[in-house]
Design a protein around this motif. Structure first.
Motif, PDB file in Angstrom:
ATOM      1  N   ASN A  48      12.617  61.895  38.535  1.00 27.76           N
ATOM      2  CA  ASN A  48      13.147  60.567  38.232  1.00 27.76           C
ATOM      3  C   ASN A  48      12.120  59.480  38.516  1.00 27.76           C
ATOM      4  N   GLY A  87      18.215  68.551  34.810  1.00 28.31           N
ATOM      5  CA  GLY A  87      19.481  67.945  34.455  1.00 28.31           C
ATOM      6  C   GLY A  87      20.206  68.590  33.300  1.00 28.31           C
ATOM      7  N   THR A 121      21.036  74.118  36.430  1.00 32.96           N
ATOM      8  CA  THR A 121      20.451  73.088  35.583  1.00 32.96           C
ATOM      9  C   THR A 121      18.947  73.040  35.809  1.00 32.96           C
TER      10      THR A 121
END
Length: 905
Positions: free
Chosen positions: A175, A271, A268
């Protein structure tokens, strides 16, 4: 690091069988890296092992290796000896011990700094493959790598500058677009380090170099990546190499920017949900007997796995060398190494607690994380295989790792506590074969681990899902626990009685569920494979199997046995894997295996042999129809629909690709002779699981079994699947007029035979004492191992048969059109039969429907056969007559046999 000196090459050798260290005389030479066996050193082993490959130069003891090193020219501040992949080592310089190291997995590193610039020295390395603190799982097993002795990876002197890095940890943040870098700085308390990153392997700069301060001997840096950095996954395995430069001493590590996590019962990656399509791996490399440390060797086998739709490796009680992680990084494979342990974990206050063993295993886990944890492919870690003992202690050890390194997901082990499974606090995912004794999440089991799975007990179909088992509607039983709180379990290749607490039979894990060691459908040995074993490991087990077959007079059938057993195994694997893909509540599977397993009785369970070479049973393209990141499935109740009926099916799409398929067209095509029906629908969803459409086909009336093929595909993609059906004639009655039918060759039958007639014998089941139960499904794992375990546990023995070989040209089958091998049309017939053992009986017999026996017994088995007698002919069918009459397929079969034996005026 500022330089390396490669020490591979010729070393002097002494083999110390008695492990005394006395009178060490270096009387041989060996080229390292190598093992003593692979170098053909030691005593020749003449044994013929049948449960695994035979190590022709087996050596267990202390191997002493010696050579000279010269440090005069080395301009460095620190010097280390680096030994990759070995056993227990002790290093001596000029006779002085520098200590002992024991890791199976991590490199052994010895400090030689005091010898810098001191001239020529005698370097001796003692390697011991005895005296381990734990058995070592598949790191040391004769079933896989063998308990080799030697050094098989890099052997180097590594020179360092005044300050250098150790224990580098790279933690990407997808991120923030940054990489946290921590390291211990050896040789200086404070200073500056320059961090840079480049694309791997081409070296293209990926971000600007940044200078960071370090203090107190510790580097902690937040390194910014470029704005358009690439994420690592199975679909985009983009890699970087990070370099830390401290005054010319450079340390580099491969890494990828990814986040592997668990959410809502699924895994995941960055994501996006993924589905684990895993294989078991015990690091079987039969050319050498040990796992290679060369990236190209691992790229070869992993590319083959990828071609079979695999994206995940579960290493059974072992951890591969770094080369395997690098290959997996390059190819986008999600790796799960395990601690080298397969046994019982006791708490410190319990009887049986082994402090040395546990301390070693805990340190081994930390070493695995330290040495390989930066690789993006290192996604998961397991505490071992089929563990028993203290749940609290297992959870505690797992917590130590999670607190130290949160880059990976952790599990308590594979199939822990068998019939009493549980989820503990630190589990990030669950791996097992059942959620209670009768809540089964795979399709096949051993008899000693019964109940059996749906592929073994149910007629072949394309409709099974495990979702109703994972979230059940009714209460289920847990396990057969005795009054003293113990339960008998399969324990490795034997059995054991262990303490067990009553499990929650209604356990519903909220974490991802991975079904463990699915498949295990074996094939008969390909005896031509014997010639491939040109290294120190020999397939003498295959030689014994060939001799056994020939001793029964069946040697000429070896190729038929291999081919036909392989076709049945392929069909079983398709049904097994499709059941997994229909199950929305599963997060993945770990198949056992696409590759043969060399040991544990010789378990030839692969579509590939032990060398990862294709056996010729199935192509990678066909396998990927039902094992890939996107699979399209037809859902229907029977592979043998009745002629004149309507055949209904649904079509479902499972898609875990990086892009959705909404807007694409799904097309189905049903072909049966001149009948061809098609249909299509547009995919209207990008969900991972989608019901696309359904179809109804009016089946033609046919006189004989007629083949049909249903093909489904996503137009414009490689996503396709096909199903081979057998349309069964609607035979309501079977005329037995003119058929001389008996339960045995009676005096009346003998009179008919003397007149040159043919008699049909349906023996009474109770009279067929010398027989084996009819069983359609392929044998599980291998007969000899589980026969022995069943006997130890006083459980029923496995049936142990491996499918049919049919004489398709024989007129008795003219009215029952079939393949040479087992297909679903045979299910009712086989399951209502007994396979008669004909060893040495009826020298002139002709077997029409033959059952393949396993390579241990090699019985001459038949369901339908004939022989001449007294001028006539005896035809024997060992299926139950009444059960045949009650089955649509049975009636067609019975009609065909009756037409063959009928006395026509």
């Amino acid at each position: 690091m500022i330089s390396k000196t490669d020490l591979q090459g010729t070393w002097e050798l002494y083999l110390d069988y008695e492990c005394t260290g006395e009178n060490v005389v270096f009387n041989e030479n060996i080229k390292l890296p190598n093992t003593t066996s692979n170098a053909r050193k030691g005593k020749i082993n003449e044994k013929r092992e049948t449960g695994h490959l035979t190590d022709s130069y087996k050596f267990e003891g202390w191997a002493w290796f010696r050579r000279k090193i010269d440090t005069n020219a080395m301009k460095c501040s620190a010097l280390e000896l680096f030994l990759e992949r070995t056993r227990i080592t002790e290093v001596f310089v000029d006779g002085v011990s520098l200590g002992v190291q024991e890791s199976f997995c991590a490199p052994h590193i010895y400090d030689l700094t005091e010898f810098i610039g001191t001239g020529e020295r005698e370097l001796v390395i003692k390697v011991s493959n005895v005296g381990y603190k734990t058995k070592g799982g598949h790191m040391t097993s004769p079933d896989t790598q063998t308990n080799w002795n030697g050094i098989v990876g890099r052997i180097e002197l590594i020179a360092y500058g005044e300050a250098h890095c150790k224990n580098v940890v790279i933690t990407p943040d997808i991120n923030a677009g940054t990489v946290k870098v921590t390291a211990d700085i050896i040789g200086s308390e404070s200073g500056k380090a320059v961090i840079s990153a480049a694309e791997y392997p081409d070296g293209t700069p990926a971000s600007e170099p940044v200078e960071f301060d370090f203090t107190d001997g510790r580097l902690i840096a937040e390194y910014p990546m470029c704005k358009n950095f690439k994420l690592w996954s199975e679909h985009t395995p983009d890699l970087y190499e990070l370099c830390i430069d401290i005054c010319g001493d450079t340390t580099s590590r491969i890494f990828g920017i990814r986040e592997f996590a668990a959410a809502d019962g699924k895994f995941t990656v960055n994501g996006r949900q993924t589905f684990l399509r895993g294989k078991h791996d015990g690091m079987i490399f039969p050319k050498t007997g040990y796992a290679p440390c060369d990236v190209e060797d691992w790229l070869r086998v992993m590319r083959i796995s990828r071609s079979f739709g695999i994206n995940h490796y579960r290493f059974h009680t072992c951890c591969p060398p770094e080369a395997a992680f690098i290959a997996a990084d390059i190819l986008g494979i999600y790796m799960e190494p395990q601690l080298p342990f397969w046994g019982t974990v006791h708490a410190p206050d319990e009887e049986g607690y082994n402090a040395d063993e546990q301390e070693f295993l805990i340190s081994e886990g930390f070493a695995m994380l330290r040495e390989f944890g930066n690789h993006p492919s290192f996604c998961m870690m397991s505490m071992g295989n089929e563990l028993w003992g203290s749940k609290e202690r297992i959870n505690q050890v797992m917590g130590l790792y999670k607190n130290a390194d949160k880059r990976h997901l952790y599990t308590q082990g594979s199939n822990n506590f068998q019939w009493t499974p549980c989820v503990v606090e630190n589990d990030d995912f669950f791996v097992g074969v059942r959620l209670a004794k009768d809540r089964l999440i795979r399709g096949s089991y051993a008899m000693c681990d019964a109940p059996l799975g749906h592929i073994q007990t149910d007629k072949p179909a394309a409709n099974h899902s495990y979702d109703s088992v994972i979230v059940p509607h009714d209460h289920h039983s847990s396990s057969a626990i005795s009054e003293d709180g113990t339960v008998q379990i399969q324990y490795g290749t034997t059995m054991k009685t262990v303490k067990a607490t009553e499990a929650d039979a209604d356990l519903v894990p909220e974490i991802p569920i991975v079904t463990h060691e699915i498949g295990q459908f074996e094939t008969y040995p390909d005896l031509d494979e014997i010639e491939k074993y040109t290294g120190s490991l020999k397939a003498r087990n295959f030689v014994v199997f060939r001799e056994r077959l020939e001793s029964k007079g069946l040697g000429h059938l070896a190729k038929d046995f291999f081919y036909c057993s392989g076709q049945l195994a392929k069909a079983c694997y398709k049904e097994e894997l499709e059941a997994v893909f229909r199950s929305k509540l599963l997060a993945g599977f770990q198949i056992l295996d696409i590759q043969d397993f060399s040991g544990q009785g010789t378990a030839l369970v692969g579509m590939l042999d032990a060398f990862m070479d294709n056996k010729g049973i199935i192509t990678p393209e066909e396998w990927r129809e039902f094992c890939n990141d996107a699979v399209i499935l037809a859902v229907f109740d029977s592979y043998t629909p009745l002629a004149g009926s309507e055949f209904s099916f649904d079509i479902r799409l499972v898609n875990f690709r990086s892009k959705g398929l909404a807007g694409k067209k799904v097309v189905y095509r049903f072909e049966c002779g001149e009948v061809c029906e098609t249909g299509s629908a547009i995919i209207d969803s990008n969900e991972n699981y989608a019901d696309v459409c359904g179809g109804i086909v009016s089946l033609p009336m046919v006189d004989n079994i007629t083949s049909a093929v249903l093909t489904v595909e996503v137009e414009g993609t490689d996503i396709r699947n096909h199903y081979e059906l057998e349309i069964i004639p609607d035979v309501q009655k079977v005329s037995m007029e003119g058929v001389h039918i008996f339960t045995e060759v009676s005096s009346e039958a003998e009179k008919l035979l003397a007149d040159g007639k043919t008699v049909l014998i349906f023996p009474k089941p109770e009279k067929l004492e010398n027989s084996i139960e009819g069983f359609y499904c392929q044998d599980f794992w291998c007969y000899p191992m589980f026969r022995e375990i069943s006997n130890m546990m006083d459980k029923p023995e496995p049936v142990g048969t491996m499918g049919l070989v049919n004489d398709v040209s024989h007129p008795a089958l003219k009215g029952f059109e079939c393949r040479k091998y087992s297909t679903p049309a045979w299910w009712d017939i086989v399951m209502s039969s007994k396979c008669e053992i004909l060893d040495g009986k009826f020298a002139d017999k002709r077997v029409i429907v033959r059952m393949i026996d396993n390579f241990e017994r090699n019985h001459d088995l038949a369901i339908l056969y004939e022989y001449d007698m007294s001028g006539g002919k005896v035809v024997v069918c060992t299926s139950d007559f009444e059960k045949l009459m009650a089955s649509a397929e049975g009636r067609v079969f019975l009609r065909s046999v009756a037409d063959y034996v009928r006395d026509v005026p």
